[in-house]
Design a protein around this motif. Sequence first.
Motif, mmCIF file in Angstrom:
data_model
loop_
_atom_site.group_PDB
_atom_site.id
_atom_site.type_symbol
_atom_site.label_atom_id
_atom_site.label_comp_id
_atom_site.label_asym_id
_atom_site.label_seq_id
_atom_site.Cartn_x
_atom_site.Cartn_y
_atom_site.Cartn_z
ATOM 1 N N TYR A 43 -2.002 0.442 7.554
ATOM 2 C CA TYR A 43 -2.214 0.658 6.120
ATOM 3 C C TYR A 43 -2.505 2.126 5.893
ATOM 4 C CZ TYR A 43 -2.668 -4.087 4.104
ATOM 5 O OH TYR A 43 -2.439 -5.347 3.620
ATOM 6 N N PHE A 44 -2.244 2.597 4.696
ATOM 7 C CA PHE A 44 -2.769 3.884 4.300
ATOM 8 C C PHE A 44 -3.269 3.825 2.861
ATOM 9 C CE2 PHE A 44 0.454 5.682 1.521
ATOM 10 C CZ PHE A 44 1.606 5.006 1.863
ATOM 11 N N SER A 45 -4.071 4.796 2.524
ATOM 12 C CA SER A 45 -4.666 4.889 1.196
ATOM 13 C C SER A 45 -4.506 6.313 0.703
ATOM 14 C CB SER A 45 -6.141 4.522 1.258
ATOM 15 O OG SER A 45 -6.790 4.851 0.042
ATOM 16 N N TYR A 46 -4.051 6.473 -0.522
ATOM 17 C CA TYR A 46 -3.846 7.802 -1.078
ATOM 18 C C TYR A 46 -4.879 8.153 -2.137
ATOM 19 C CZ TYR A 46 -1.278 4.826 -4.330
ATOM 20 O OH TYR A 46 -0.913 3.818 -5.187
ATOM 21 N N ASP A 47 -5.812 7.238 -2.373
ATOM 22 C CA ASP A 47 -6.875 7.503 -3.340
ATOM 23 C C ASP A 47 -7.883 6.364 -3.239
ATOM 24 O OD1 ASP A 47 -6.684 8.815 -6.755
ATOM 25 O OD2 ASP A 47 -8.350 8.671 -5.344
ATOM 26 N N VAL A 48 -9.022 6.569 -3.836
ATOM 27 C CA VAL A 48 -10.032 5.506 -3.841
ATOM 28 C C VAL A 48 -9.447 4.252 -4.488
ATOM 29 C CG1 VAL A 48 -12.280 4.844 -4.756
ATOM 30 C CG2 VAL A 48 -11.911 7.163 -3.920
ATOM 31 N N LYS A 49 -9.688 3.143 -3.839
ATOM 32 C CA LYS A 49 -9.241 1.810 -4.279
ATOM 33 C C LYS A 49 -7.722 1.641 -4.245
ATOM 34 C CE LYS A 49 -13.272 0.846 -7.193
ATOM 35 N NZ LYS A 49 -13.948 0.004 -6.208
ATOM 36 N N MET A 50 -7.000 2.634 -3.775
ATOM 37 C CA MET A 50 -5.549 2.513 -3.692
ATOM 38 C C MET A 50 -5.155 2.330 -2.234
ATOM 39 S SD MET A 50 -5.068 2.786 -6.834
ATOM 40 C CE MET A 50 -3.298 2.758 -6.950
ATOM 41 N N LYS A 51 -4.204 1.468 -1.988
ATOM 42 C CA LYS A 51 -3.757 1.215 -0.622
ATOM 43 C C LYS A 51 -2.298 0.808 -0.642
ATOM 44 C CE LYS A 51 -5.388 -3.545 -0.912
ATOM 45 N NZ LYS A 51 -6.389 -4.535 -0.478
ATOM 46 N N GLU A 52 -1.652 1.069 0.473
ATOM 47 C CA GLU A 52 -0.273 0.604 0.643
ATOM 48 C C GLU A 52 -0.094 0.081 2.053
ATOM 49 O OE1 GLU A 52 2.118 3.583 -2.397
ATOM 50 O OE2 GLU A 52 3.056 2.863 -0.560
ATOM 51 N N LYS A 53 0.729 -0.914 2.179
ATOM 52 C CA LYS A 53 1.011 -1.472 3.493
ATOM 53 C C LYS A 53 1.863 -0.503 4.303
ATOM 54 C CE LYS A 53 0.890 -6.293 1.994
ATOM 55 N NZ LYS A 53 1.658 -7.559 1.849
ATOM 56 N N GLY A 54 1.560 -0.479 5.591
ATOM 57 C CA GLY A 54 2.390 0.268 6.510
ATOM 58 C C GLY A 54 3.428 -0.635 7.150
ATOM 59 N N ASP A 55 3.682 -0.392 8.405
ATOM 60 C CA ASP A 55 4.737 -1.128 9.096
ATOM 61 C C ASP A 55 4.275 -2.460 9.673
ATOM 62 O OD1 ASP A 55 5.606 2.110 10.264
ATOM 63 O OD2 ASP A 55 6.635 0.981 8.696
ATOM 64 N N ILE A 56 2.982 -2.588 9.965
ATOM 65 C CA ILE A 56 2.473 -3.816 10.597
ATOM 66 C C ILE A 56 1.180 -4.281 9.933
ATOM 67 C CG2 ILE A 56 3.584 -3.488 12.854
ATOM 68 C CD1 ILE A 56 0.820 -2.376 13.818
ATOM 69 N N PRO A 57 1.197 -4.634 8.642
ATOM 70 C CA PRO A 57 -0.041 -4.999 7.952
ATOM 71 C C PRO A 57 -0.531 -6.421 8.196
ATOM 72 C CG PRO A 57 1.817 -5.152 6.470
ATOM 73 C CD PRO A 57 2.367 -4.640 7.778
ATOM 74 N N GLU A 58 0.310 -7.257 8.782
ATOM 75 C CA GLU A 58 -0.043 -8.679 8.898
ATOM 76 C C GLU A 58 -1.289 -8.849 9.754
ATOM 77 O OE1 GLU A 58 4.028 -7.935 7.910
ATOM 78 O OE2 GLU A 58 2.964 -7.412 9.760
ATOM 79 N N GLY A 59 -2.240 -9.612 9.215
ATOM 80 C CA GLY A 59 -3.477 -9.879 9.932
ATOM 81 C C GLY A 59 -4.566 -8.864 9.668
ATOM 82 N N TYR A 60 -4.271 -7.869 8.840
ATOM 83 C CA TYR A 60 -5.225 -6.797 8.540
ATOM 84 C C TYR A 60 -5.393 -6.645 7.030
ATOM 85 C CZ TYR A 60 -3.940 -5.393 13.303
ATOM 86 O OH TYR A 60 -3.688 -5.373 14.652
ATOM 87 N N SER A 61 -6.545 -6.144 6.633
ATOM 88 C CA SER A 61 -6.742 -5.677 5.271
ATOM 89 C C SER A 61 -7.562 -4.395 5.344
ATOM 90 C CB SER A 61 -7.435 -6.727 4.400
ATOM 91 O OG SER A 61 -8.727 -7.014 4.914
ATOM 92 N N VAL A 62 -7.672 -3.691 4.223
ATOM 93 C CA VAL A 62 -8.406 -2.429 4.196
ATOM 94 C C VAL A 62 -9.241 -2.352 2.934
ATOM 95 C CG1 VAL A 62 -6.813 -1.091 5.639
ATOM 96 C CG2 VAL A 62 -6.439 -1.248 3.156
#
Lengths: 114, 113
Positions: free
Chosen positions: B47-66
């Motif tokens: 996952y990555f985040s470009y701002d507070v409370k903002m997130k986007e899935k990366g290549d392998i997000p399954e099973g994870y959260s942020v």
Amino acid sequence: AQSVTQPDIHITVSEGASLELRCNYSYGATPYLFWYVQSPGQGLQLLLKYFSGDTLVQGIKGFEAEFKRSQSSFNLRKPSVHWSDAAEYFCAVGARNNFNKFYFGSGTKLNVKP
Amino acid sequence: DVKVTQSSRYLVKRTGEKVFLECVQDMDHENMFWYRQDPGLGLRLIYFSYDVKMKEKGDIPEGYSVSREKKERFSLILESASTNQTSMYLCASSDRGSAGELFFGEGSRLTVL
């Protein structure tokens, strides 16, 4: 599809010998190019980067890399290896239009013989 | 000296446990990332985040959260850990305008039994 290939999984060189680590990439346009080093048990540290201009870039610890557009390569070199250079090296490409997007190679582990 | 700090260097958890990996950066960077590192596979973006409370899935997000409630902190959550999530987890940050350089933490090695 974008990808980064480091064909050598392990390399062993003698201390004082020269070093070249290979990196080839597949990308639709000219990307940003990076080499990172990871010492055992540590995170990754940036060695050098190419954005534009002179295709031969100098980095920290005496490393340099050359961008060759025609070969889609960005090989890392050092003229004389020190024992402290033993580490894992990662090549990476970044998208020029998306600063959040990076692609990493699978890494090359460097062993240095005394 | 700029710093990305991962609070846990080594963790051992049991299958099904909830796991929190914490990352803090002191560089006022907008972007923060979680990568997973496995031998022969390099780094894969979770996952990555470009701002507070903002997130986007990366290549392998399954099973994870942020979670990113504050600019300096980015947490990776494994809701129900599984053995195939045994790995090295690397947090990184970057300045939005800097065209790319990532600053990494030292990593968190997670073993799920």
